[in-house]
Design a protein around this motif. Structure first.
Motif, PDB file in Angstrom:
ATOM      1  N   LEU A   1       1.069  -1.004  -0.038  1.00 40.00           N
ATOM      2  CA  LEU A   1       0.043  -0.152  -0.607  1.00 40.00           C
ATOM      3  C   LEU A   1       0.941   1.116  -0.258  1.00 40.00           C
ATOM      4  CD1 LEU A   1      -3.367   0.194   0.238  1.00 40.00           C
ATOM      5  CD2 LEU A   1      -2.778   0.532   2.426  1.00 40.00           C
ATOM      6  N   GLY A   2       1.769   0.869   0.366  1.00 38.53           N
ATOM      7  CA  GLY A   2       2.523   2.418   0.444  1.00 38.53           C
ATOM      8  C   GLY A   2       3.275   2.200  -1.025  1.00 38.53           C
ATOM      9  N   ALA A   3       2.818   1.818  -1.779  1.00 39.02           N
ATOM     10  CA  ALA A   3       3.305   2.075  -3.350  1.00 39.02           C
ATOM     11  C   ALA A   3       2.177   3.667  -3.291  1.00 39.02           C
ATOM     12  CB  ALA A   3       3.164   1.027  -4.367  1.00 39.02           C
ATOM     13  N   GLN A   4       0.934   3.066  -3.345  1.00 44.07           N
ATOM     14  CA  GLN A   4       0.254   4.387  -3.566  1.00 44.07           C
ATOM     15  C   GLN A   4       0.399   5.322  -3.042  1.00 44.07           C
ATOM     16  OE1 GLN A   4      -3.726   2.813  -2.018  1.00 44.07           O
ATOM     17  NE2 GLN A   4      -3.688   0.908  -3.024  1.00 44.07           N
ATOM     18  N   VAL A   5       0.673   5.928  -2.267  1.00 43.91           N
ATOM     19  CA  VAL A   5       1.238   6.904  -1.605  1.00 43.91           C
ATOM     20  C   VAL A   5       2.673   7.609  -2.103  1.00 43.91           C
ATOM     21  CG1 VAL A   5       2.367   6.533   0.338  1.00 43.91           C
ATOM     22  CG2 VAL A   5       1.626   8.093   0.337  1.00 43.91           C
ATOM     23  N   THR A   6       3.555   6.595  -2.717  1.00 42.26           N
ATOM     24  CA  THR A   6       4.417   6.628  -2.910  1.00 42.26           C
ATOM     25  C   THR A   6       4.982   7.443  -4.453  1.00 42.26           C
ATOM     26  OG1 THR A   6       6.219   5.429  -1.391  1.00 42.26           O
ATOM     27  CG2 THR A   6       7.313   6.156  -3.492  1.00 42.26           C
ATOM     28  N   SER A   7       4.175   6.169  -5.501  1.00 41.40           N
ATOM     29  CA  SER A   7       3.956   7.447  -6.315  1.00 41.40           C
ATOM     30  C   SER A   7       2.850   8.441  -6.893  1.00 41.40           C
ATOM     31  CB  SER A   7       2.738   5.881  -7.355  1.00 41.40           C
ATOM     32  OG  SER A   7       1.951   5.782  -6.671  1.00 41.40           O
ATOM     33  N   ALA A   8       2.065   8.446  -5.734  1.00 43.43           N
ATOM     34  CA  ALA A   8       1.521  10.158  -5.761  1.00 43.43           C
ATOM     35  C   ALA A   8       2.021  11.251  -5.331  1.00 43.43           C
ATOM     36  CB  ALA A   8      -0.363   9.561  -5.278  1.00 43.43           C
TER      37      ALA A   8
END
Length: 379
Positions: A207-214
């Motif tokens: 789920l950290g990929a969501q905030v990092t990419s955004a």
């Protein structure tokens, strides 16, 4: 070092919920003589109350490091690791930058490197420290780890609503992660101030990929800075991101910001299988289809970790989630020994750690990761 009675180990800390305030800044301690001591730097956006870490955003970032002693019976690649918390130190932003710069430079006088790790769903802060320490040890690399702690739930569940225990916790964590975007941008700027983009390996998990990419896609100051000084590498490990969005939006937005963009995906990731059902859509980190095929895109280095060696016995292999980076020994070797040290992708074939498939993706073999000195063959 200061010891705390309630910190006998990470597991006990989890049960007790220790009201613990990190002590004031001090020099990073040397390794203990009796057992290896590992230091993990952290950037936390979690609020505190009477020393307790809470599940809500703080008004400002907290910087610091934690030290644990580590014991293992035998091979750290596959065996369990015993961790005991020893100390924690809170740092000012400037002291954090100075400390990380000094420590990362210690890995190589000519090529300092640091890893910034953004965790995923259901990870309490003590678990994050534990997972990062395990990852560091299993990688057998001296590269320092910096963890970004956003306010996730630790249990992976919450009070049920209409029987949707996992679902409610997931949606709350997803919202919490996305709300942490501005804090992540600030934290990444601090890491860049310490070592520079060309010396940072950014790892976004689950789920950290969501905030990092955004955050990297929408923060103008970060994009300008990374366009001028791109990351050494940006690795998505088991990213819980919609597969179509990942292909069409995320990858094109990230490519100008990094020298190397990687996707580590698996066929057997049970957490992403649950996420797929909740989101009613394929996840970028979950290899699906018949035959199962990962995402393939120009400029994206895709690594299938399905067969890669992981720690744990047959119970873990059969009933485990196949989701955590801290157990993925083969993938950790690939990340920290090959990618972080700027070896070409073809080095995997030289070492036998992965095979190149017809579609252009790499598939990790089941072999145990070799001693890091084996990388000399790739020079």
């Amino acid at each position: 070092m200061m010891r705390h009675a309630c910190w006998v180990g990470f597991a006990i800390f989890a049960a007790a919920g220790c009201a613990h305030q990190p002590r004031a800044a001090a020099p990073v301690p040397a390794q203990a003589a009796s057992a290896r001591a590992d230091t993990i730097w952290y950037i936390s956006t979690r609020a505190r109350e009477n020393g307790r870490v809470l599940r809500r955003l703080a008004d400002s970032l907290e910087f610091g490091y934690v030290v644990s002693s580590v014991k293992s019976d035998g091979d750290v690649i596959v065996n369990a690791l015993g961790l005991t918390f020893r100390d924690s130190v809170r740092l000012s932003r400037s002291a954090f930058i100075e400390s990380l710069r000094e420590r990362s430079g210690g890995t190589s006088t000519a090529d300092p490197v640091a890893i910034l790790y953004v965790h995923g769903f259901g990870t309490w802060q003590h678990e994050l420290f534990s997972h990062a320490t395990q990852s560091s040890i299993r990688s057998r690399s001296p590269i320092p780890w910096v963890v970004f702690s956003w306010p996730s739930r630790g249990s992976g569940i919450t009070w049920p609503r209409a029987g949707e225990v996992f679902a409610r916790a997931y949606w709350e964590d997803s919202a919490s992660a996305m709300a942490s975007g501005p804090a992540l941008a600030e934290g990444l700027h601090a890491v860049l101030d310490a070592v520079g983009g060309a010396h940072v390996l950014l790892v976004a998990h689950s789920l950290g990929a969501q905030v990092t990419s955004a955050t990297l896609a929408g923060n103008d100051s970060l994009r300008q800075r990374l366009a001028a000084d791109p990351l050494r590498a940006f690795a998505f490990f088991a990213p819980d991101v919609d597969a179509k969005r990942f292909r069409d939006t995320v990858v094109p937005a990230m490519l100008p910001l990094t020298h190397r963009l990687l996707l580590y995906a698996s066929e057997h990731d049970r957490i992403l299988q649950m996420s797929k059902a909740l989101n009613k859509g394929d996840r970028a980190g979950l290899i699906r289809g018949s035959p199962p095929l990962p995402i393939r895109l120009a400029g994206l280095e895709t690594i299938d970790v399905t067969d890669g060696l992981a720690s744990g016995g047959w119970m873990q292999r059969v009933f485990g989630s196949h989701h955590g980076l801290n157990r993925a020994s083969a993938a950790l070797f690939d990340l920290t020994q090959l990618v972080a040290r700027k070896f070409p992708a073809a080095c995997r074939a030289t070492l036998g750690t992965a095979s190149l498939l017809i579609g252009g993706e790499w598939r990790l073999t089941s072999m145990s990761p070799p001693d890091p000195v084996a990388l000399d063959a790739c020079r």
